[in-house]
Design an enzyme around this catalytic site. Structure first.
Site, short mmCIF file in Angstrom:
data_model
loop_
_atom_site.label_atom_id
_atom_site.label_comp_id
_atom_site.label_asym_id
_atom_site.label_seq_id
_atom_site.Cartn_x
_atom_site.Cartn_y
_atom_site.Cartn_z
N GLU A 231 -37.61 -7.34 -5.71
CA GLU A 231 -38.14 -7.19 -4.66
C GLU A 231 -38.54 -8.72 -3.87
O GLU A 231 -38.08 -8.84 -2.75
CB GLU A 231 -39.48 -6.12 -4.26
CG GLU A 231 -40.01 -6.01 -3.03
CD GLU A 231 -39.28 -5.61 -2.04
OE1 GLU A 231 -38.14 -5.38 -2.01
OE2 GLU A 231 -39.75 -5.85 -0.84
N TRP B 249 -26.69 -4.28 17.44
CA TRP B 249 -26.73 -4.64 16.08
C TRP B 249 -25.21 -4.23 15.77
O TRP B 249 -24.85 -3.19 15.46
CB TRP B 249 -27.73 -4.06 15.19
CG TRP B 249 -27.50 -4.61 13.88
CD1 TRP B 249 -28.35 -5.61 13.25
CD2 TRP B 249 -26.67 -4.13 12.55
NE1 TRP B 249 -27.88 -5.87 11.87
CE2 TRP B 249 -27.11 -5.24 11.67
CE3 TRP B 249 -25.61 -3.39 12.43
CZ2 TRP B 249 -26.44 -4.91 10.26
CZ3 TRP B 249 -24.94 -3.27 11.09
CH2 TRP B 249 -25.32 -4.04 10.43
N LYS C 166 -33.88 -3.24 11.28
CA LYS C 166 -34.63 -2.53 10.62
C LYS C 166 -34.54 -1.03 10.36
O LYS C 166 -34.61 -0.67 9.30
CB LYS C 166 -36.12 -2.31 11.73
CG LYS C 166 -37.28 -1.61 11.15
CD LYS C 166 -38.10 -2.72 10.52
CE LYS C 166 -39.19 -1.84 9.58
NZ LYS C 166 -39.48 -2.75 8.47
N HIS D 231 -29.28 -16.03 -21.59
CA HIS D 231 -28.06 -15.30 -22.06
C HIS D 231 -27.11 -15.60 -20.95
O HIS D 231 -25.93 -14.91 -20.86
CB HIS D 231 -28.26 -13.93 -22.10
CG HIS D 231 -28.98 -13.26 -23.62
ND1 HIS D 231 -28.56 -13.58 -24.63
CD2 HIS D 231 -30.18 -13.12 -23.47
CE1 HIS D 231 -29.38 -13.08 -25.69
NE2 HIS D 231 -30.35 -12.72 -25.03
N CYS E 31 -29.09 -0.75 16.72
CA CYS E 31 -28.82 -0.49 18.07
C CYS E 31 -29.87 0.42 18.75
O CYS E 31 -30.53 1.50 18.06
CB CYS E 31 -27.56 0.23 18.37
SG CYS E 31 -26.14 -0.84 17.86
N LYS F 270 -36.70 -10.24 -0.54
CA LYS F 270 -37.61 -10.74 0.63
C LYS F 270 -37.38 -12.13 0.96
O LYS F 270 -37.15 -12.80 1.94
CB LYS F 270 -39.20 -10.45 0.22
CG LYS F 270 -40.08 -10.24 1.29
CD LYS F 270 -40.48 -9.02 1.50
CE LYS F 270 -39.04 -7.98 1.58
NZ LYS F 270 -39.14 -6.84 1.71
N ARG G 36 -34.41 -2.89 16.29
CA ARG G 36 -33.31 -2.10 15.80
C ARG G 36 -31.90 -2.82 16.14
O ARG G 36 -30.97 -2.24 15.70
CB ARG G 36 -33.02 -0.90 16.90
CG ARG G 36 -34.15 -0.01 16.70
CD ARG G 36 -34.20 1.44 17.86
NE ARG G 36 -33.10 2.24 17.08
CZ ARG G 36 -33.10 3.32 16.20
NH1 ARG G 36 -34.45 3.43 15.68
NH2 ARG G 36 -32.31 3.75 15.93
N ASN H 129 -25.69 4.16 19.98
CA ASN H 129 -26.08 4.02 18.89
C ASN H 129 -25.56 4.74 17.73
O ASN H 129 -25.60 5.95 18.07
CB ASN H 129 -27.66 4.29 18.71
CG ASN H 129 -28.25 4.03 17.39
OD1 ASN H 129 -27.83 3.25 16.56
ND2 ASN H 129 -29.58 4.51 17.06
N GLY H 130 -24.82 4.30 16.62
CA GLY H 130 -24.10 4.79 15.50
C GLY H 130 -22.90 4.41 15.35
O GLY H 130 -22.58 3.32 15.87
N GLU I 158 -33.71 -12.99 2.26
CA GLU I 158 -33.51 -12.20 3.82
C GLU I 158 -33.96 -12.96 4.89
O GLU I 158 -33.61 -12.85 5.87
CB GLU I 158 -33.64 -10.74 3.58
CG GLU I 158 -35.17 -10.33 3.60
CD GLU I 158 -35.15 -8.79 3.48
OE1 GLU I 158 -34.46 -8.12 4.14
OE2 GLU I 158 -36.27 -8.32 2.96
C1 F6R Z 1 -35.84 -5.28 3.13
C2 F6R Z 1 -35.75 -4.37 4.08
C3 F6R Z 1 -34.54 -3.18 3.67
C4 F6R Z 1 -34.83 -1.84 3.67
C5 F6R Z 1 -33.73 -0.82 3.65
C6 F6R Z 1 -34.07 0.56 3.67
O1 F6R Z 1 -37.06 -5.90 3.70
O2 F6R Z 1 -36.24 -3.82 5.08
O3 F6R Z 1 -34.00 -3.59 2.35
O4 F6R Z 1 -35.90 -1.68 2.80
O5 F6R Z 1 -32.97 -1.08 4.68
O6 F6R Z 1 -34.85 0.90 4.89
P1 F6R Z 1 -35.50 2.55 4.90
O7 F6R Z 1 -36.83 2.17 3.95
O8 F6R Z 1 -35.97 2.44 6.28
O9 F6R Z 1 -34.80 3.44 4.49
#
Ligand code: F6R
Length: 595
Positions: free
Chosen positions: A472, A75, A590, A495, A2, A476, A27, A101-102, A479
């Site tokens: 990782e 969001w 984000k 296994h 948000c 990626k 956001r 927001n929150g 998502e």
């Molecule tokens: C994956 C991604 C999320 C963030 C996670 C933590 O591509 O962007 O998994 O890594 O939400 O966010 P931060 O690093 O801002 O604490």
């Protein structure tokens, strides 16, 4: 999670709000809305979908010119993304409009007490509950300002609020608790927003509102109070240090590709900031606090957790007692083995609620916290004992790319600094150069991505650090492509998970280390024997008959930073081929400011 913006201008506020929302879209983008106040009347417009939908609506059904307004990108947390749940939310009498927001954890209890007083609710949001709470308390206490102050005592959770009150039409009220809110001052305008990027370039100075502060904007004045102190605060404004050009797309069609490309240069930045003439520039006290620590606990979420996993390996390699944890787990099930742990918290945004919850636990024990964070003004940075900025630059695409590289590179340097091993500085420079070479394989990586997009499941495998990298890569991939993917330690495949391999199932193996090469190849062969379509990304070693991307090994500890560029590009091109929005994957935000 948000984004809010609000403001008072001598000119029209609508464009300022819409521009700001666009920059806050990272956001949240389930729905958006705005409320304008003019001549004692509040008008609201809301739409589901991205900001462009709201803009189209305003073109079709324009609002009257107004100088005061608030706006929001959502969001969804409480209630589905819908027009009724979008913000601004109005109070029962429609007198108060609010953007939030929150998350209010005890909203259900507040709601029940309001229902008992006859309030009825139109939405499923906790935000509407705030609007009605303020309306009710205003009736009791005689002013909205006192009602806001009371809200701090009643609410549990997090909130950044911007509020319009039809009965005080020349003001925007605000309040902040555990989620970001900034005030901005420019020529002929006063603004507030979740992020200063929403102000630029209209605003010259900003003030970072602290937890517990509330107040109002009125004309060109700002009144600021602290909920548990009988004082009027004078905010200290700082010059704005961000320009819209910092996040301009330039020649790129989207941020993800721009940021992957930039990711191939961030190691140079890390080296510039943390080393000089082949020596470390780390504060010697910081290094010795790690060196002398009984245990080092690394905590993060998502990609930042994946970086923590690698950091943990680097610190173990430096003979330190290190452990890595997922923030949302550790915060509620803290694991400590010694009396004097040192914590390393990793976060791009510095606002991730799970990380901040862990920070609360750590702070309650007064244990020292080092944070690796990209946003230096963030809550995490402000509350840490020591901050190591990531210097990745603004990351706009929802998925993390360049910050992950900064985190891993920085942790590697830090671990080596505890051993006074400066030889790795040169090695890291070479990694940066090798990463840039990967960018020249974009067409080939895009072709490989084309073979993956028709599949339902994709598996990434590796051994040692490659398994951590595979995690990782898999995150990626899933998502943004919405294709199911998982990462397995390569040797573990047989296994159990090998049962999942069918004809055509892609299995991508990473190999950054000579010692695991032969075993990884056998594991890939095992998958192939079950019909799997196998791919290899790793060091140029023995012969690989399969589809492959290979590079010359630099150091088995950081070769994974070369592999990650392949992995990021693979996810990127697969998503483009599927026709999805690479910058704004569904359901994600984000900055995840809720638990
Ligand atoms: C994956 C991604 C999320 C963030 C996670 C933590 O591509 O962007 O998994 O890594 O939400 O966010 P931060 O690093 O801002 O604490």
């Amino acid at each position: 999670m948000c984004g809010i913006i609000g403001g008072i201008t001598s000119d029209s506020i609508e464009k300022v709000l819409l521009d700001g929302l666009k920059y806050l879209e990272y956001r949240g983008y389930d729905s958006s809305g705005l409320a304008l106040s003019e001549n004692g009347k509040i008008t609201v417009r809301k739409k589901t979908g991205k900001i462009s939908v709201l803009k189209d609506e305003l073109k079709k059904n324009p609002l009257k010119l107004a100088h005061i307004g608030i706006a929001h990108n959502r969001w969804a947390t409480h209630g589905a993304p819908s027009e009724i749940n979008a913000h601004p939310q109005l109070s029962y009498s429609n007198n108060i409009a609010i953007v939030h927001n929150g998350v209010i954890d005890n909203f259900a209890a507040i709601k029940s007490s309001l229902v008992a007083k006859g309030y009825e609710f139109r939405s499923e949001t906790d935000t509407e509950v705030i609007a009605d709470f303020l309306e009710e308390e205003k009736k009791q206490l005689g002013s909205l300002l006192l009602a806001i102050k009371r809200f701090f005592y009643i609410a549990k959770g997090s909130f950044a609020l911007a509020i319009l009150d039809q009965q005080e039409p020349d003001k925007i009220f605000f309040a902040k608790w555990r989620t970001p809110l900034l005030l901005g001052r420019g020529k002929g305008m006063n603004l507030l927003a979740s992020d200063k990027i929403a102000f630029a370039p209209r605003i010259e100075e900003f003030y970072d509102v602290a937890d517990g502060e509330y107040g109002y904007l009125q004309g060109d004045c700002i009144s600021l109070f602290v909920y548990d102190k009988e004082i009027i605060k004078t905010p200290t404004f700082l010059p704005i240090d961000i320009k819209r050009s910092d996040i301009a797309l330039g020649k790129y069609a989207n941020y993800m590709e721009k940021e992957i490309d930039e990711g191939a240069f961030v190691i140079d930045k890390i080296l510039r900031e943390y080393t000089k003439d082949g020596k470390y520039k780390f504060d010697p006290e910081l290094v010795s606090s790690l060196k002398n620590s009984e245990e080092v606990i690394l905590i993060g979420s998502g990609s930042s957790y994946h970086a923590a996993l690698l950091g943990c390996e680097y610190l173990l390699n430096a003979k330190l007692n290190a452990y890595a944890y997922i923030a949302s787990e550790w915060a509620h099930y803290p694991r400590i083995r010694t009396k004097n742990p040192v914590f390393i918290l990793l976060s791009q945004s510095g606002e991730t609620a799970d990380v901040l919850r862990s920070l609360d636990v750590i702070k309650n024990h007064r244990w020292p916290v080092i944070s690796l964070v990209n946003i230096e003004s963030s809550s995490l940075a402000r509350r840490s004992n020591y901050v190591l900025p990531l210097f990745a630059g603004f990351e706009v695409a929802i998925v993390s790319t360049k910050t992950y590289i900064c985190q891993v590179a920085l942790l590697w340097l830090l671990a080596n600094a505890t051993m006074s091993n400066t030889a790795v500085i040169e090695e890291l420079k070479k990694v940066g150069r090798a990463q840039r070479k990967v960018l020249s394989f974009k067409d080939a990586i895009s072709n490989l991505a084309g073979k993956l997009v028709t599949q339902h499941d994709i598996y990434f495998i590796g051994r040692g650090l490659d398994y951590l990298l595979a995690r990782e890569a898999s995150l990626k991939f899933k998502e943004i492509t919405y294709i199911h993917s998982e990462a397995f330690p390569a040797g573990e495949l047989k296994h159990g998970p090998i049962a999942l391999i069918e004809k055509g199932t892609p299995v991508i193996g990473f190999c950054s280390d000579e010692t695991s090469y032969a075993h990884l190849m056998s594991n890939l062969e095992e998958a192939k024997a079950r019909g799997g379509l196998i791919f290899f990304i790793g060091i140029r070693s023995g012969e690989v008959d399969e589809e492959k991307f290979t590079f010359a090994s630099i150091d088995p500890q950081v070769n994974i930073l070369i592999e990650i560029i392949y992995a990021q590009l693979l996810s990127y091109y697969a998503t483009l081929r599927l026709g999805y929005d690479v910058d704004k994957p569904r359901n994600l935000a984000k900055s995840v400011t809720v638990e």
